[in-house]
Enzyme design. Sequence first.
Site, mmCIF file in Angstrom:
data_model
loop_
_atom_site.group_PDB
_atom_site.id
_atom_site.type_symbol
_atom_site.label_atom_id
_atom_site.label_comp_id
_atom_site.label_asym_id
_atom_site.label_seq_id
_atom_site.Cartn_x
_atom_site.Cartn_y
_atom_site.Cartn_z
ATOM 1 N N TYR A 160 23.646 -48.501 -19.822
ATOM 2 C CA TYR A 160 22.394 -48.537 -19.734
ATOM 3 C C TYR A 160 21.879 -47.977 -18.201
ATOM 4 O O TYR A 160 21.151 -47.293 -17.944
ATOM 5 C CB TYR A 160 21.777 -49.669 -19.849
ATOM 6 C CG TYR A 160 20.266 -49.820 -19.819
ATOM 7 C CD1 TYR A 160 19.661 -49.801 -21.173
ATOM 8 C CD2 TYR A 160 19.513 -50.105 -19.003
ATOM 9 C CE1 TYR A 160 18.090 -49.948 -21.398
ATOM 10 C CE2 TYR A 160 18.143 -50.063 -18.940
ATOM 11 C CZ TYR A 160 17.564 -49.926 -20.332
ATOM 12 O OH TYR A 160 16.079 -50.067 -20.305
ATOM 13 N N ASP A 173 10.815 -45.513 -21.832
ATOM 14 C CA ASP A 173 10.115 -46.375 -20.980
ATOM 15 C C ASP A 173 10.309 -46.395 -19.510
ATOM 16 O O ASP A 173 9.201 -46.155 -18.819
ATOM 17 C CB ASP A 173 9.769 -48.055 -21.620
ATOM 18 C CG ASP A 173 11.530 -48.300 -21.746
ATOM 19 O OD1 ASP A 173 12.353 -47.674 -21.265
ATOM 20 O OD2 ASP A 173 11.575 -49.674 -21.933
ATOM 21 N N SER A 195 16.758 -60.077 -28.249
ATOM 22 C CA SER A 195 16.692 -61.536 -28.159
ATOM 23 C C SER A 195 16.255 -61.869 -26.652
ATOM 24 O O SER A 195 15.986 -62.748 -26.340
ATOM 25 C CB SER A 195 17.959 -61.984 -28.668
ATOM 26 O OG SER A 195 19.073 -61.690 -27.968
ATOM 27 N N GLY A 244 20.318 -55.508 -30.337
ATOM 28 C CA GLY A 244 19.388 -54.446 -30.072
ATOM 29 C C GLY A 244 18.233 -54.867 -30.705
ATOM 30 O O GLY A 244 17.210 -54.192 -30.740
ATOM 31 N N LEU A 245 17.685 -56.379 -30.922
ATOM 32 C CA LEU A 245 16.559 -56.636 -31.334
ATOM 33 C C LEU A 245 15.726 -57.291 -30.224
ATOM 34 O O LEU A 245 14.545 -57.983 -30.464
ATOM 35 C CB LEU A 245 16.610 -57.473 -32.695
ATOM 36 C CG LEU A 245 17.200 -56.842 -33.893
ATOM 37 C CD1 LEU A 245 17.565 -57.756 -35.069
ATOM 38 C CD2 LEU A 245 16.493 -55.701 -34.261
ATOM 39 N N HIS A 302 14.502 -44.786 -24.820
ATOM 40 C CA HIS A 302 15.176 -44.816 -23.095
ATOM 41 C C HIS A 302 13.857 -43.932 -22.438
ATOM 42 O O HIS A 302 13.879 -43.476 -21.385
ATOM 43 C CB HIS A 302 16.384 -43.982 -22.957
ATOM 44 C CG HIS A 302 17.379 -44.999 -23.403
ATOM 45 N ND1 HIS A 302 18.258 -45.722 -22.379
ATOM 46 C CD2 HIS A 302 17.997 -45.457 -24.468
ATOM 47 C CE1 HIS A 302 19.114 -46.255 -22.603
ATOM 48 N NE2 HIS A 302 19.157 -46.123 -24.215
ATOM 49 N N GLU A 348 14.721 -60.378 -15.757
ATOM 50 C CA GLU A 348 15.722 -59.609 -16.238
ATOM 51 C C GLU A 348 16.475 -58.823 -15.277
ATOM 52 O O GLU A 348 17.825 -58.691 -15.068
ATOM 53 C CB GLU A 348 15.387 -58.708 -17.582
ATOM 54 C CG GLU A 348 16.773 -58.502 -18.280
ATOM 55 C CD GLU A 348 16.382 -58.208 -19.792
ATOM 56 O OE1 GLU A 348 15.450 -58.712 -20.197
ATOM 57 O OE2 GLU A 348 17.315 -57.438 -20.271
ATOM 58 N N ASP A 352 10.445 -54.019 -24.509
ATOM 59 C CA ASP A 352 10.861 -55.079 -25.010
ATOM 60 C C ASP A 352 9.700 -56.179 -24.826
ATOM 61 O O ASP A 352 9.426 -56.717 -26.028
ATOM 62 C CB ASP A 352 12.133 -55.386 -24.660
ATOM 63 C CG ASP A 352 13.249 -54.589 -25.069
ATOM 64 O OD1 ASP A 352 12.949 -53.284 -25.560
ATOM 65 O OD2 ASP A 352 14.400 -54.797 -24.483
HETATM 66 P P1 ADP Z 1 19.281 -58.275 -27.103
HETATM 67 O O1 ADP Z 1 18.346 -58.122 -26.102
HETATM 68 O O2 ADP Z 1 19.448 -56.698 -27.875
HETATM 69 O O3 ADP Z 1 19.435 -59.234 -28.166
HETATM 70 P P2 ADP Z 1 20.826 -58.562 -24.501
HETATM 71 O O4 ADP Z 1 22.403 -58.384 -24.381
HETATM 72 O O5 ADP Z 1 19.880 -57.970 -23.786
HETATM 73 O O6 ADP Z 1 20.779 -58.162 -26.049
HETATM 74 O O7 ADP Z 1 20.567 -60.048 -24.682
HETATM 75 C C1 ADP Z 1 21.480 -60.902 -25.410
HETATM 76 C C2 ADP Z 1 21.624 -62.104 -24.513
HETATM 77 O O8 ADP Z 1 20.425 -63.160 -24.372
HETATM 78 C C3 ADP Z 1 22.678 -62.971 -25.086
HETATM 79 O O9 ADP Z 1 23.973 -62.740 -24.778
HETATM 80 C C4 ADP Z 1 22.320 -64.524 -24.447
HETATM 81 O O10 ADP Z 1 22.630 -64.525 -23.045
HETATM 82 C C5 ADP Z 1 20.671 -64.307 -24.571
HETATM 83 N N1 ADP Z 1 20.087 -64.979 -25.562
HETATM 84 C C6 ADP Z 1 19.845 -64.401 -26.771
HETATM 85 N N2 ADP Z 1 19.543 -65.498 -27.686
HETATM 86 C C7 ADP Z 1 19.916 -66.669 -27.208
HETATM 87 C C8 ADP Z 1 19.685 -67.811 -27.581
HETATM 88 N N3 ADP Z 1 19.090 -68.272 -29.037
HETATM 89 N N4 ADP Z 1 20.064 -68.766 -26.675
HETATM 90 C C9 ADP Z 1 20.501 -68.528 -25.680
HETATM 91 N N5 ADP Z 1 20.561 -67.437 -25.088
HETATM 92 C C10 ADP Z 1 20.181 -66.554 -25.891
HETATM 93 MG MG MG Z 2 17.981 -57.009 -24.224
#
Ligand code: ADP
Ligand code: MG
Length: 358
Positions: free
Chosen positions: A203, A23, A109, A106-107, A21, A142, A154
């Site tokens: 957050y 950044d 995505s 938390g990776l 936290h 975002e 990230d």
């Molecule tokens: P993190 O970034 O830690 O993975 P977040 O809640 O910030 O968690 O982001 C996760 C969200 O990103 C998911 O709920 C979805 O909305 C989107 N997401 C992640 N991977 C995919 C995917 N393969 N296809 C579509 N949406 C995705």
């Molecule tokens: Mg995220």
Amino acid sequence: MNEPPVVTAYAPGRVELLGNHTDYNDGVVLGAAIDRGLTICGSNRADGIIAITSSTMGSVRVPASNLQPLVEERWANYVLGVAAELSSSGKGFSAEISGDLPAGSGLSSSAALELATALFLLKLEQRELPPLEIAKLCQRAEHRFVGVQSGLLDQVTSLFGKADQAVFFDARTEEVRTIPFPEDLALIIAESGKKRELASGAYNARRKETRAAAELLGVAALRDVTSDELNKRRDLPELLWRRAAHIVEENERVWRAIDLLEAGDGAGFGALMNASHESSRKNFENSTPELDLLVSIAQQLPGVLGARLTGGGFGGATITLCERGSAEAAASKLAARYFERTGIASRVLISHIADGAQ
Ligand code: ADP
Ligand code: MG
């Protein structure tokens, strides 16, 4: 008629090694891109429609003009948000999302999806932008389309990552540089199996608390405070003091960690990870009982040098630093003992530090 050309872009997930936290408090952070990510593949469309399919989330079709966040299919907002940031043209495209990066662990995505989208659309439009600008437009997407006030870590890590290197990011000066990571060490990622429910609310609350602490301390950001100075300010409300202590000490840990990495001192780095988790648990309260359990199991395994939660917290995953030769055994023991205690079959991966987005 010729088929429109198909283009592909890939962006990896990331781990936060240290600098929790920090950044959005103008601070410093160490991250690394990992060997899992998301790929977007697709092409331009002539009909002005954006058609997105995710192998895990479903499909949406929306007109490319006047893009707005969707209320139902919220996952698509990461893609639409980036399209809105990038495109003045309102052109349609088809995009398929696939990959092996778990969502909501938390990776990051979310950043991987934003960056893969940005690189995909830039390729489609045969445009180029400076990397830091790409990271920032993904962050804005975002903020605006998803409503999570995430910092820039990230996106920077996913974009600037290099194999076997940690990424250092200074959120104030925007310096990005990579630092070799000791080769004889492995990273073990363990999912707690608890989704980060209410994570965006918590957050944003931490953002407000750290902002309030900085104001009471009379500084532009917590970046400007040392732990010695903070120790003299016990007059702060107790909760705000603890939030500030976490950020201030995390920054100091990152500076120390850079020297340790340069000296190849994995044990020293691991000790900082342990201290970071303890601070999350006690001061920042962004850990959970499950993350605490994963960390404490890991810390007792042979070959493990340190463990902590990684990313925003409030659920998600932990990261464990381990001697490479002990990593397989440590990973399987971590999964087994966590299952014994919780009944949760946690996904535990040994992860390599990989190249950033392409
Ligand atoms: P993190 O970034 O830690 O993975 P977040 O809640 O910030 O968690 O982001 C996760 C969200 O990103 C998911 O709920 C979805 O909305 C989107 N997401 C992640 N991977 C995919 C995917 N393969 N296809 C579509 N949406 C995705
Ligand atoms: Mg995220």
